[in-house]
Design an enzyme around this catalytic site. Sequence first.
Site, PDB file in Angstrom:
ATOM      1  N   CYS A 163       0.803  -1.221   0.000  1.00  0.00           N
ATOM      2  CA  CYS A 163       0.000   0.000   0.000  1.00  0.00           C
ATOM      3  C   CYS A 163       0.834   1.268   0.000  1.00  0.00           C
ATOM      4  O   CYS A 163       0.288   2.370  -0.071  1.00  0.00           O
ATOM      5  CB  CYS A 163      -0.958  -0.018   1.188  1.00  0.00           C
ATOM      6  SG  CYS A 163      -1.984  -1.502   1.202  1.00  0.00           S
ATOM      7  N   HIS A 303      -2.749   7.964   6.083  1.00  0.00           N
ATOM      8  CA  HIS A 303      -2.959   6.625   5.518  1.00  0.00           C
ATOM      9  C   HIS A 303      -4.343   6.132   5.937  1.00  0.00           C
ATOM     10  O   HIS A 303      -5.081   5.609   5.115  1.00  0.00           O
ATOM     11  CB  HIS A 303      -1.862   5.680   6.009  1.00  0.00           C
ATOM     12  CG  HIS A 303      -1.914   4.328   5.388  1.00  0.00           C
ATOM     13  ND1 HIS A 303      -1.855   4.131   4.030  1.00  0.00           N
ATOM     14  CD2 HIS A 303      -2.034   3.089   5.953  1.00  0.00           C
ATOM     15  CE1 HIS A 303      -1.926   2.836   3.765  1.00  0.00           C
ATOM     16  NE2 HIS A 303      -2.036   2.187   4.912  1.00  0.00           N
ATOM     17  N   GLU A 314      -0.877   5.310  13.589  1.00  0.00           N
ATOM     18  CA  GLU A 314      -0.569   6.494  12.782  1.00  0.00           C
ATOM     19  C   GLU A 314      -0.774   7.758  13.614  1.00  0.00           C
ATOM     20  O   GLU A 314       0.025   8.697  13.538  1.00  0.00           O
ATOM     21  CB  GLU A 314      -1.424   6.545  11.519  1.00  0.00           C
ATOM     22  CG  GLU A 314      -1.045   7.722  10.625  1.00  0.00           C
ATOM     23  CD  GLU A 314      -1.719   7.731   9.271  1.00  0.00           C
ATOM     24  OE1 GLU A 314      -1.302   8.533   8.408  1.00  0.00           O
ATOM     25  OE2 GLU A 314      -2.663   6.937   9.058  1.00  0.00           O
ATOM     26  N   LYS A 335      -9.854   7.893   2.503  1.00  0.00           N
ATOM     27  CA  LYS A 335     -10.279   6.495   2.357  1.00  0.00           C
ATOM     28  C   LYS A 335     -11.660   6.267   2.953  1.00  0.00           C
ATOM     29  O   LYS A 335     -12.303   5.263   2.656  1.00  0.00           O
ATOM     30  CB  LYS A 335      -9.268   5.558   3.015  1.00  0.00           C
ATOM     31  CG  LYS A 335      -7.936   5.442   2.289  1.00  0.00           C
ATOM     32  CD  LYS A 335      -7.042   4.390   2.935  1.00  0.00           C
ATOM     33  CE  LYS A 335      -5.707   4.247   2.218  1.00  0.00           C
ATOM     34  NZ  LYS A 335      -4.786   5.358   2.516  1.00  0.00           N
ATOM     35  N   HIS A 340      -9.918   1.770   0.124  1.00  0.00           N
ATOM     36  CA  HIS A 340      -8.459   1.638   0.073  1.00  0.00           C
ATOM     37  C   HIS A 340      -8.051   1.045  -1.273  1.00  0.00           C
ATOM     38  O   HIS A 340      -8.320  -0.120  -1.555  1.00  0.00           O
ATOM     39  CB  HIS A 340      -8.000   0.741   1.217  1.00  0.00           C
ATOM     40  CG  HIS A 340      -6.522   0.708   1.415  1.00  0.00           C
ATOM     41  ND1 HIS A 340      -5.625   1.334   0.570  1.00  0.00           N
ATOM     42  CD2 HIS A 340      -5.753   0.116   2.380  1.00  0.00           C
ATOM     43  CE1 HIS A 340      -4.403   1.131   0.996  1.00  0.00           C
ATOM     44  NE2 HIS A 340      -4.446   0.400   2.090  1.00  0.00           N
ATOM     45  N   PHE A 399       1.821  -3.452   3.983  1.00  0.00           N
ATOM     46  CA  PHE A 399       2.215  -4.756   4.506  1.00  0.00           C
ATOM     47  C   PHE A 399       3.699  -4.979   4.203  1.00  0.00           C
ATOM     48  O   PHE A 399       4.197  -4.598   3.147  1.00  0.00           O
ATOM     49  CB  PHE A 399       1.405  -5.873   3.847  1.00  0.00           C
ATOM     50  CG  PHE A 399      -0.020  -6.002   4.326  1.00  0.00           C
ATOM     51  CD1 PHE A 399      -0.501  -5.265   5.387  1.00  0.00           C
ATOM     52  CD2 PHE A 399      -0.879  -6.894   3.709  1.00  0.00           C
ATOM     53  CE1 PHE A 399      -1.807  -5.395   5.823  1.00  0.00           C
ATOM     54  CE2 PHE A 399      -2.187  -7.044   4.135  1.00  0.00           C
ATOM     55  CZ  PHE A 399      -2.661  -6.297   5.191  1.00  0.00           C
TER      56      PHE A 399
END
Length: 418
Positions: A163, A303, A314, A335, A340, A399
Site C-alpha cells: 500500500c 494513511h 498512525e 479512504k 483503500h 504490509f
Amino acid sequence: MLKRAVVTGIGVVTPVGNSQDDFWASLIGGKSGVGPITRFDTTGYTSKIAAEVKDFEPADYIDRKEARRMDRFTQFAVAATSMAINNARLDFEQLNRVRCGVILGCGVGGIETLEQQHKILMERGPDRISPFFVPMMISNMGSGRIAIIYGLQGFNVTTTSACASSNNAIGDAFRLIQHGQADVMITGGAEAPITPLSVAGFCAMKALSTRNDDPAGASRPFEAGRDGFVIGEGAVILVLEEMQHALNRGANILAEVTGYGATCDAYHITAPDPEGTGAARAMRLALEDAGLTPEQVDYINAHGTSTPLGDKLETLAIKEVFGAHAFELAVSSTKSMTGHLLGSAGGLEAAVCVLSITDGIIPPTINMEQPDPECDLDYVPNVARQKTVDVALSNSFGFGGHNATLLFARFNRERIGS
C-alpha cells in the site's frame, strides 16, 4: 545543485469520479464511493462491499482491440494518464522523449487476468490459455503500456511495496528529476483488486469491514466503531516536471514536490511497528528532505485505512513527530470515501494534497460518529473545511513494514524551506 520538481497534471479513475472535477466535488461533498460488490457473486464472503469504479468505458481512452489485451488495472492506468497529459497540456512531439519516463505503483497487478486464465486452465486445459495472459498479468505492464503509447524512452519501472507503492513511485520520480535524470515523469499508481480471490484473501485475514448493511458508512478511519478497511480500485496519475522545463513551456504549475521519506518497520509481515517508529521516521525524513519544520505543515492526508491498530498507531506517530502542533494540524482520511486502493492509494492521496493546496479546501473524514480516545487529533470530521494549505503531507504504509511519506507545497519561486 538539486533541481526542483513540480506537478503540472492530474488524471483520475476512481470510485468517486472519473474526472478531476467529479472526483474533487465528491470528496469535498463527503460522498462515499462504497457499495455492494457487483463484479462477482459474494455468496459466502464475510465482506460483500467495495469501492468500485463506476461508468468506466475503456474505449473512451483506448483502442477496443488493445483494451481487450489489457488487464483492468492497465486500462485504468492508461485512461488516467491520458487525462493527466491533457491536463498538463503536454505535447511529446515537442519534447525529448529520452528524458521522459514512467514510474507507477501497483501492489497486485493483473490479478483478474490471473484468476480468469487459471479457471480456463483447470476447465479447458493448457492449450486454451491466452497468448496475452502473461503480458496482461505482470504488474509492470501499466508503466510499459504508457511508455509504448507515448514513446517515452526514459526511466521506466513499476514499484511494488504493497500500500506504499504509489508514494514510493512518486518519491522515486521526484528523485530522478531532482538529480537531473529526467525532465518529465508520469507517476502515480493503478490497481484493480476487486476479484473473488483477492477479496477472499483479505476476508481470510479479517482485514475487511463487514458492515455489509451500511456500505457508505463502512469505512470510518479513526472512529471508535471501525472494523477494517474497504477494498477499492482505480488509478491516479500525476505529471511531474523539472521546474524550469515547466516554466519554459508555460505550464500551469499546481504544486511542488518538496520532500520524500521512506523507511521499513522490519517488524511483521502485516502488523505495523507497535510504537509507530517506522512511520514517524518516514515523516521526519520527508520534513528534513524538504527543509521544513513540523510547524510549517498545514494538512496531513493520513494513511487512515479504518483498521483498529493502524489508525491508532498512525495517530501516535503523528504526535511523536509534530508534538503540540499535531493538535493544530488538519488530518483527514479520504479512504473514508474512496475505500483503500491498495497500491494506487498513494497516487489518489497525492492528488488530494495537490488540490487542497490549489483550492484551499480540505476534504473531510466522513463517518466520524463516536470518538476514539486513542485517536484524538483533528480529523476534519464529516464536513470539508476551507483552509489555506501551503504545505500538505501524505502518508502511505504497506504490509511488510513499508512506510513512505511525501510533502507537497504551494509553488513559489522562492521555495518554502529554502
